[in-house]
Design an enzyme around this catalytic site. Structure first.
Site, PDB file in Angstrom:
ATOM      1  N   ASP A  99      -5.811   2.212  -1.139  1.00 24.44           N
ATOM      2  CA  ASP A  99      -4.424   2.227  -1.599  1.00 24.44           C
ATOM      3  C   ASP A  99      -3.771   0.861  -1.444  1.00 24.44           C
ATOM      4  O   ASP A  99      -2.538   0.749  -1.507  1.00 24.44           O
ATOM      5  CB  ASP A  99      -3.637   3.275  -0.815  1.00 24.44           C
ATOM      6  CG  ASP A  99      -3.539   2.922   0.671  1.00 24.44           C
ATOM      7  OD1 ASP A  99      -4.487   2.281   1.192  1.00 24.44           O
ATOM      8  OD2 ASP A  99      -2.523   3.249   1.294  1.00 24.44           O
ATOM      9  N   ASP A 146       0.846  -1.185   0.000  1.00 24.57           N
ATOM     10  CA  ASP A 146       0.000   0.000   0.000  1.00 24.57           C
ATOM     11  C   ASP A 146       0.878   1.230   0.000  1.00 24.57           C
ATOM     12  O   ASP A 146       2.097   1.151   0.096  1.00 24.57           O
ATOM     13  CB  ASP A 146      -0.966  -0.007   1.183  1.00 24.57           C
ATOM     14  CG  ASP A 146      -0.247   0.140   2.524  1.00 24.57           C
ATOM     15  OD1 ASP A 146       1.004   0.259   2.520  1.00 24.57           O
ATOM     16  OD2 ASP A 146      -0.908   0.121   3.564  1.00 24.57           O
ATOM     17  N   LEU A 147       0.250   2.403  -0.132  1.00 19.08           N
ATOM     18  CA  LEU A 147       0.980   3.665  -0.137  1.00 19.08           C
ATOM     19  C   LEU A 147       1.083   4.214   1.282  1.00 19.08           C
ATOM     20  O   LEU A 147       0.063   4.348   1.987  1.00 19.08           O
ATOM     21  CB  LEU A 147       0.269   4.677  -1.033  1.00 19.08           C
ATOM     22  CG  LEU A 147       0.459   4.540  -2.542  1.00 19.08           C
ATOM     23  CD1 LEU A 147      -0.399   5.547  -3.278  1.00 19.08           C
ATOM     24  CD2 LEU A 147       1.917   4.723  -2.921  1.00 19.08           C
TER      25      LEU A 147
END
Length: 430
Positions: A341, A298-299
């Site tokens: 995300d 994920d970010l």
């Protein structure tokens, strides 16, 4: 290519043909029927004429006659009816007793008829002279007084009459009946012909059209097309319209099917494909021993990007992140956006060492990657968790949980590293 024709023109054509056939059949049947009645009339006319002649001869015979009397009778009758010719030919038995009449010579057909002893009458047709009707004459009991060599019922000779076709009398009722029956038959035939056309050109093609449409609709077989091969333009138009609609429906179905498994923002697969893709990889591992790995990522700081710069900037960040993931995919890999995300990369035919090499490469490319949004620029960072089949489990749910936990652990380790090394590119760089 089939030449089409409008239905109303086709109906007009078949009506014209039916009327032509009706008229032709009526004329043919009328002629055949009249020929039949004409033959009956010829026989009746010949029987009538020979009957009159025989009665005259018989009356003279009963009063006593000789050769001169017979010749005179025939001369008188032929004189009264110049368009007719009367002849009398004796049998061999009478010739032996009274001699041959030299005035008349029988035709070969009459000679054969005289000697055969079969049949009561003979009809001959000659285009030049007309009809020759020949009747067999039998001896009666009262004739044996003179014809002593004969027996009752034996053939005494033949009596023939020749008359032109124009003198034949045809029954008016018979002719009218022939015309009526011919017309009825012709109308019936034309009705059958028209009904057969309606069945072959309209009813049967429409039934095939409905059958094919129902089959395609019931089986949802959008690759099939309707093909009737009908020359009726309206049926061809229905066929073309259905195939066009079916083609557009097939394209729409494919687009919907693609959208159902594709994330509209990033273009990667969406969560709907996760279960099927993961099940296929597990099955491939169980059958062929081909290992695979799950990379969950994920970010970092994605919420801050949305809060500070807005959701449009967040979308741009997700698209840039997805492009970097796609850039590092192999043909055997599958990238899926799970939501928000969170992304998952299924690394097919991969061991842990190869999977770790992918994770290192993707983190190197993502971490610190600059993203421009208008006049604003910010950088990306990602946390990645890895789970390998067989080493971390063989069940899909276990592998997903393992990859998620590994990603969480990687995120925690990165946070600690940022605290210990504040000058490292981190999410605070946002």
């Amino acid at each position: 290519m089939i030449t089409t024709i409008p239905l109303h023109k086709k109906l007009k054509q078949v009506m014209h043909r039916a009327l032509l056939v009706c008229a032709s059949v009526t004329v043919i049947l009328f002629l055949l029927h009249n020929l039949f009645y004409a033959q009956k009339a010829l026989e009746k006319e010949g029987e009538y004429l020979t009957g009159i002649v025989f009665d005259r001869l018989y009356s003279s015979m009963m009063t006593g006659w000789d050769k001169h009397s017979i010749d005179q009778i025939f001369t008188d009758l032929n004189a009264r009816a110049p368009d007719m010719t009367l002849e009398l030919h004796r049998s061999e038995m009478l010739e032996n007793q009274f001699g041959r009449r030299t005035t008349d010579t029988p035709t070969p057909e009459q000679s054969a008829f005289l000697t055969s002893q079969q049949g009561k009458s003979l009809i001959e047709y000659h285009w030049e002279t007309g009809v020759t009707y020949t009747k067999r004459i039998h001896l009666r009991e009262e004739c044996l007084a003179c014809h002593t060599q004969g027996t009752a019922g034996a053939t005494a000779g033949i009596l023939s009459v020749t008359y032109p076709f124009s003198s034949v009398r045809v029954s008016l009722s018979g002719s009218m009946m022939a015309t009526f029956l011919s017309l009825i038959f012709a109308i019936t035939f034309c009705y059958w012909l028209f009904k057969r056309f309606m069945a072959s050109q309209i009813e049967e093609p429409v039934e095939r059209l409905v059958h094919q449409i129902n089959r395609i609709s019931s089986h949802d077989d959008l690759d099939k097309t309707v093909n009737i091969q009908s020359e009726i333009r309206e049926i061809q138009q229905i066929e073309t319209a259905f195939n066009q609609k079916n083609g557009r429906l097939k394209e729409a179905y494919r687009e919907v099917a693609h959208l159902s498994v594709t994330d509209t923002l990033t273009g990667l697969y969406n969560r709907n494909t996760l279960a099927e893709t993961l099940a296929e990889e597990i099955c491939r591992f169980q059958r062929h021993g081909q290992g695979f790995a799950l990379a969950m990522m994920d970010l970092d700081g994605f919420k801050q990007i949305n809060d500070v710069y807005g959701h449009d900037a967040g979308d741009i960040a997700l698209v840039e992140f997805a492009n970097l993931i796609r850039k590092n995919l192999r043909p055997t890999d599958t990238a899926i956006r799970l939501g928000g995300d969170e992304f998952l990369v299924l690394l097919g035919h991969t061991n842990r060492e190869q999977a770790q090499h992918y994770v290192d490469r993707i983190q190197t490319q993502v971490n610190g990657h600059a993203v421009k949004y208008g006049d604003i620029e910010f950088t990306l960072a990602t946390s990645v968790g890895l789970a390998c089949c067989n080493e971390d489990g063989q069940d899909g749910e276990i592998l997903l949980q393992g990859a998620d936990q590994a990603m969480y652990q990687n995120k925690q380790n990165r946070k600690k590293a940022r605290k210990n090394h504040p000058h490292t590119v981190t999410e605070e760089a946002v």
